[in-house]
Enzyme design. Structure first.
Site, PDB file in Angstrom:
ATOM      1  N   ASP A  83      43.966  13.266   3.906  1.00 33.48           N
ATOM      2  CA  ASP A  83      43.129  12.060   3.470  1.00 33.48           C
ATOM      3  C   ASP A  83      42.229  12.293   2.371  1.00 33.48           C
ATOM      4  OD1 ASP A  83      41.906   9.663   4.292  1.00 33.48           O
ATOM      5  OD2 ASP A  83      40.494  10.643   5.485  1.00 33.48           O
ATOM      6  N   HIS A 232      41.027   1.208   5.149  1.00 28.56           N
ATOM      7  CA  HIS A 232      40.288   2.597   5.632  1.00 28.56           C
ATOM      8  C   HIS A 232      39.015   2.003   6.183  1.00 28.56           C
ATOM      9  CE1 HIS A 232      41.630   6.165   3.387  1.00 28.56           C
ATOM     10  NE2 HIS A 232      42.679   5.285   2.974  1.00 28.56           N
ATOM     11  N   ASP A 277      38.196   7.423  12.291  1.00 29.17           N
ATOM     12  CA  ASP A 277      37.415   8.879  12.269  1.00 29.17           C
ATOM     13  C   ASP A 277      36.248   8.654  13.144  1.00 29.17           C
ATOM     14  OD1 ASP A 277      36.781  11.410  12.210  1.00 29.17           O
ATOM     15  OD2 ASP A 277      36.503  11.377   9.913  1.00 29.17           O
TER      16      ASP A 277
END
Ligand code: G3H
Ligand code: 13P
Ligand code: ZN
Length: 355
Positions: A83, A232, A277
């Site tokens: 990433d 993202h 995340d």
């Protein structure tokens, strides 16, 4: 062997109209919890490792954990992805350690805070593509800088993300430039800027079209229908996770993430990889906070980790189902990297814009 490249996964997702969550991992508990969810719903999995994760766990440990993951979950096609690679060297070292996909985030310089020029982004991305494709490994590029459209602020947090104030043209990917970038670099997937940003504090109210620009996705998808787009900063920061965190002694100011329905709208228009995340962090630490307050005598860390893993598995299961990747694992058969390299060399995988 269950390891699969990002390109194979996303080509399958494109063909069948679904999306894949890509979860960040740093430790054994996250890897097991996410793969339990994938196995339960028969989804393939993308586990992504940031530079921060590599220095937290150490490359040797990450490598060993991924090897163990393949052994424990042989039925889950697994893509191991770097990433936000910040340089050719970061991407090369990931490829040399058997990652099947790397992101070269050429939107920022190697310091991971200063926006690059278009030509700088092109040059470093091309260098990575050349090295990766010769080895059958996939590449995700990035065009546009992530940050909030309402404030114009870059999203510097924890030492990465742009600093200072950016103008709207930097914060939204230009579709014409995207076509040129993809034709010239031949990246497998493209991360775009459309108003999302990393971390918990994305929006101060539920986002509307002035702060989350779905038109960028639609326009790029129209011009490059076969290109796999990546969102993202796509944690939804669910209210229930914020509530658990705060109910058990946390102090998280009210915040809003990217609603799942918006992600699903993106998936209808070419978004194939969705990076998450923050939600996984919140799910785990909320459960740990609950344990800390409800069983104040417990000092065995496994007793803290078990509910944290369960909370993470529940979250991941929902995302696999909501993005449509559940049930797809048995339909995939990973190809050897040498075969992928030959497909790149023959031009079979080249992206060409729609007429
Ligand atoms: O891109 C951001 C991810 O959330 C990774 O974060 O660099 O703190 O591991 P990290
Ligand atoms: P979130 O902070 O929204 O979870 O985004 C994660 C991400 O984009 C990792 O690359
Ligand atoms: Zn990201």
């Amino acid at each position: 062997m269950t390891r699969i490249t990002l390109r194979e996964l996303l080509d399958h997702a494109g063909e069948h109209g679904y999306g894949l969550p890509a979860f960040n991992v740093n430790n054994m508990e996250q890897i097991i919890a996410i793969l339990r969810a994938a196995r339960a719903v028969e989804s393939p999995a993308i586990l992504q490792v940031s530079r921060g994760a590599r220095s937290y766990a150490g490359d040797a440990m990450v490598r060993a954990l991924m090897g163990a993951a393949e052994e424990m979950f042989p039925d889950v096609p697994l893509c191991v992805h770097q990433d936000h690679g910040n340089s050719f060297d970061t991407c090369r070292s990931a490829i040399d350690q058997d990652y099947t996909s790397v992101m070269m985030d050429g939107s920022l310089r190697e310091d991971a805070t200063t926006p690059t020029t278009y030509d700088e982004n092109l040059a470093v991305t091309l260098q990575v593509v050349e090295y990766a494709h010769a080895r059958g490994v996939s590449v995700e590029g990035e065009l546009g800088v992530l940050g909030r459209l309402d404030t114009g602020r870059g999203e510097q947090e924890d030492g990465h993300g742009a600093t200072g104030t950016l103008d709207r043209s930097q914060l939204l990917t230009d579709p014409d430039q995207a076509v040129d970038f993809v034709e010239r670099t031949q990246v497998d997937a493209l991360a775009i800027a459309m108003g999302t940003s990393h971390g918990a504090y994305k929006f101060s109210e539920r986002p509307d079209s002035s702060v989350l620009d779905m038109d960028v996705v639609k326009q790029i998808n129209q011009r490059l229908p076969d290109l796999h787009l990546v969102m993202h900063g796509s944690s939804s920061v669910p209210q229930e996770l914020q509530d658990v965190f705060n109910q058990y002694g946390g102090d998280l100011p009210q915040t809003y993430g990217v609603p799942v329905e918006e992600i699903q709208e993106g998936i209808r228009h070419g978004v194939r990889k969705v990076n998450i995340d923050t939600d996984t962090r919140l799910a785990m630490t909320g459960a740990m906070r609950r344990l800390a307050q409800t069983d104040r005598k417990e000092f065995d860390p496994r007793k803290w980790m078990a509910p944290a893993m369960e909370a993470l598995t529940t979250l991941c299961r929902s995302r696999y189902e909501q993005f449509g990747s559940a049930g797809m694992a048995p339909r995939l058969s990973p190809r050897p990297l040498a075969e992928m390299a030959a497909r790149y060399a023959s031009g079979e995988l080249a992206h060409r814009p729609a007429d």
